[in-house]
Scaffold this active site. Structure first.
Site, PDB file in Angstrom:
ATOM      1  N   SER A  81      -1.677  63.984  66.648  1.00  0.00           N
ATOM      2  CA  SER A  81      -0.510  64.412  66.973  1.00  0.00           C
ATOM      3  C   SER A  81       0.812  64.487  67.020  1.00  0.00           C
ATOM      4  O   SER A  81       0.554  65.700  67.672  1.00  0.00           O
ATOM      5  CB  SER A  81      -0.052  63.984  65.065  1.00  0.00           C
ATOM      6  OG  SER A  81       0.970  64.131  64.689  1.00  0.00           O
ATOM      7  N   HIS A  95       3.706  64.286  65.962  1.00  0.00           N
ATOM      8  CA  HIS A  95       4.445  64.563  63.987  1.00  0.00           C
ATOM      9  C   HIS A  95       5.952  63.667  64.000  1.00  0.00           C
ATOM     10  O   HIS A  95       6.380  63.753  63.993  1.00  0.00           O
ATOM     11  CB  HIS A  95       4.766  66.088  63.715  1.00  0.00           C
ATOM     12  CG  HIS A  95       5.073  66.408  62.773  1.00  0.00           C
ATOM     13  ND1 HIS A  95       4.033  67.081  61.623  1.00  0.00           N
ATOM     14  CD2 HIS A  95       5.887  65.942  61.301  1.00  0.00           C
ATOM     15  CE1 HIS A  95       5.133  68.134  61.311  1.00  0.00           C
ATOM     16  NE2 HIS A  95       5.830  66.613  60.296  1.00  0.00           N
TER      17      HIS A  95
HETATM   18  C1  FMN Z   1       9.465  61.815  54.706  1.00  0.00           C
HETATM   19  C2  FMN Z   1       7.631  62.286  55.789  1.00  0.00           C
HETATM   20  C3  FMN Z   1       7.327  63.494  55.367  1.00  0.00           C
HETATM   21  C4  FMN Z   1       6.454  64.430  56.257  1.00  0.00           C
HETATM   22  N1  FMN Z   1       6.005  65.489  55.994  1.00  0.00           N
HETATM   23  C5  FMN Z   1       4.568  65.641  56.942  1.00  0.00           C
HETATM   24  C6  FMN Z   1       4.150  67.155  56.196  1.00  0.00           C
HETATM   25  O1  FMN Z   1       4.621  67.747  54.732  1.00  0.00           O
HETATM   26  N2  FMN Z   1       3.454  67.939  57.391  1.00  0.00           N
HETATM   27  C7  FMN Z   1       3.028  67.161  57.955  1.00  0.00           C
HETATM   28  O2  FMN Z   1       2.146  67.715  58.416  1.00  0.00           O
HETATM   29  N3  FMN Z   1       3.583  66.029  58.462  1.00  0.00           N
HETATM   30  C8  FMN Z   1       4.499  65.282  57.662  1.00  0.00           C
HETATM   31  N4  FMN Z   1       5.106  63.672  58.269  1.00  0.00           N
HETATM   32  C9  FMN Z   1       4.478  63.795  59.573  1.00  0.00           C
HETATM   33  C10 FMN Z   1       2.966  62.613  59.042  1.00  0.00           C
HETATM   34  O3  FMN Z   1       2.324  62.979  58.478  1.00  0.00           O
HETATM   35  C11 FMN Z   1       2.956  62.363  60.243  1.00  0.00           C
HETATM   36  O4  FMN Z   1       2.119  63.079  61.279  1.00  0.00           O
HETATM   37  C12 FMN Z   1       3.466  61.038  61.578  1.00  0.00           C
HETATM   38  O5  FMN Z   1       4.673  60.347  60.024  1.00  0.00           O
HETATM   39  C13 FMN Z   1       3.346  60.023  61.905  1.00  0.00           C
HETATM   40  O6  FMN Z   1       4.219  59.381  62.631  1.00  0.00           O
HETATM   41  P1  FMN Z   1       4.736  57.450  62.583  1.00  0.00           P
HETATM   42  O7  FMN Z   1       5.383  58.122  60.714  1.00  0.00           O
HETATM   43  O8  FMN Z   1       5.424  57.706  63.407  1.00  0.00           O
HETATM   44  O9  FMN Z   1       3.901  56.808  61.983  1.00  0.00           O
HETATM   45  C14 FMN Z   1       5.857  63.829  57.835  1.00  0.00           C
HETATM   46  C15 FMN Z   1       6.222  62.115  58.013  1.00  0.00           C
HETATM   47  C16 FMN Z   1       7.394  61.504  56.975  1.00  0.00           C
HETATM   48  C17 FMN Z   1       7.766  60.183  57.808  1.00  0.00           C
END
Ligand code: FMN
Length: 307
Positions: A197, A199
């Site tokens: 990822s 992120h």
């Molecule tokens: C609102 C929001 C909150 C998130 N919070 C976390 C988090 O606390 N921990 C984490 O590992 N990833 C977090 N993420 C990342 C997601 O787990 C994921 O890796 C990411 O959204 C994937 O990419 P995409 O949205 O383009 O599909 C968050 C994503 C969003 C949109």
């Protein structure tokens, strides 16, 4: 000239989306059958390899839903899908855990390790499937450790990861691996799974997870489970990830609009649609189960993908 606002060549999410769309499928229809998408992880069986994202703070991003976090936990339970959750306080996690979804709790790389261990302990006590850490959320935009909702984060070493693995009875997932080097460090630290990822584009020009997935799978063999996210939004995206060596994949922000519009039902319907497309494409590529998926059903750059 396009400016940064209208044209961002550095946007890893856009680069990842383009890479996903550049991968094509080879039809193998003769003797094909209706497939199963049943998925085993850490001793449990799920109805799909499509996992719920590690979200947090949804009330700030999906303002129409008072309890967006709870709604996607309930959807995960109804779907019998692996549920992930990101940054949560002890109080919020207690409330969410009571919903009964089978959850992997991802903990931030807090500088204060007591916060980490308290969350692992709570996850154990409330029957989580696994714990983990988003090791890719460490640095802020100036290269110094980031602060999230008042909490200072800290870089993580191989020794730190070893300590986390030893500290819990649950499997440990390292989220945010995007190099063979880090994947090998994770194996050395004894983690049970890595999550490829960036992120949702924290790092400009980050490699699309599916581009590096085959190299990472080759390097770690079958010693650990591999998950993938970033720009995943269809069953076809998941099929591509699995064929290139992932065990499971998660949509991320793709779920936010269905959640905003229809809450739990919106999330459930969206994932069911992805499950349907995944099943259809497994059938059309001549496979019967997830373990039959292999690289040569995909074409990348005009030729079958290498194993
Ligand atoms: C609102 C929001 C909150 C998130 N919070 C976390 C988090 O606390 N921990 C984490 O590992 N990833 C977090 N993420 C990342 C997601 O787990 C994921 O890796 C990411 O959204 C994937 O990419 P995409 O949205 O383009 O599909 C968050 C994503 C969003 C949109």
């Amino acid at each position: 000239m396009p400016n940064e606002e209208t044209f961002r060549p550095s946007d890893a999410s856009a680069i990842t989306r383009r890479y996903l769309d550049s991968i094509l499928l080879e039809m193998r229809i003769i003797n094909a059958v209706t497939p199963s998408i049943s998925f085993d992880l850490f001793g449990k069986t799920f109805d799909t390899p499509i996992m719920m994202p590690a979200f947090s703070h949804l009330h700030l991003f999906v303002k129409e839903r008072e309890d967006g976090m709870g709604e996607y936990f309930r959807a995960a339970k109804a779907l019998n899908a692996v549920n992930f959750v990101g940054m949560t306080t002890l109080e919020e996690y207690d409330r969410l855990a009571a919903i009964g979804a089978t959850t992997v709790r991802i903990v931030k790389p807090y500088a204060d390790k007591d916060q980490i261990f308290a969350r692992f302990e709570q996850a154990e006590k409330t029957g989580a499937l696994a714990v983990g850490m988003d090791i890719d959320h460490i640095f802020g935009r100036n290269g110094s450790p980031d602060t999230v909702h008042g909490n200072l984060l800290a870089p993580q070493s191989t020794a730190d990861l070893k300590e986390y693995v030893r500290s819990t009875k649950l499997p440990f997932v390292a989220k945010g691996v995007l190099s063979v080097r880090d994947a090998v460090q994770c194996v050395e630290a004894g983690v049970q799974a890595i999550f490829l990822s960036h992120h949702h584009g924290r790092v400009p020009f980050a490699i699309p997870p599916l581009m590096i997935l085959p190299e990472i799978r080759k390097a770690v063999g079958n010693s650990i489970r591999i998950f993938v996210d970033c720009s995943i939004s269809t069953g076809a995206d998941v099929l591509k990830a699995l064929a290139l060596g992932a065990d499971a994949a998660s949509p991320g922000r793709a779920l936010m609009e269905p959640l905003r519009k229809d809450g739990q039902a919106g999330v459930e319907n969206y994932i069911r649609g992805m499950n349907d497309q995944l099943s259809m494409l497994i059938a059309y590529t001549g496979c019967k189960t997830l373990s039959d998926l292999e690289p040569s059903i995909l074409w990348i750059n005009g030729k079958p993908a290498e194993p």
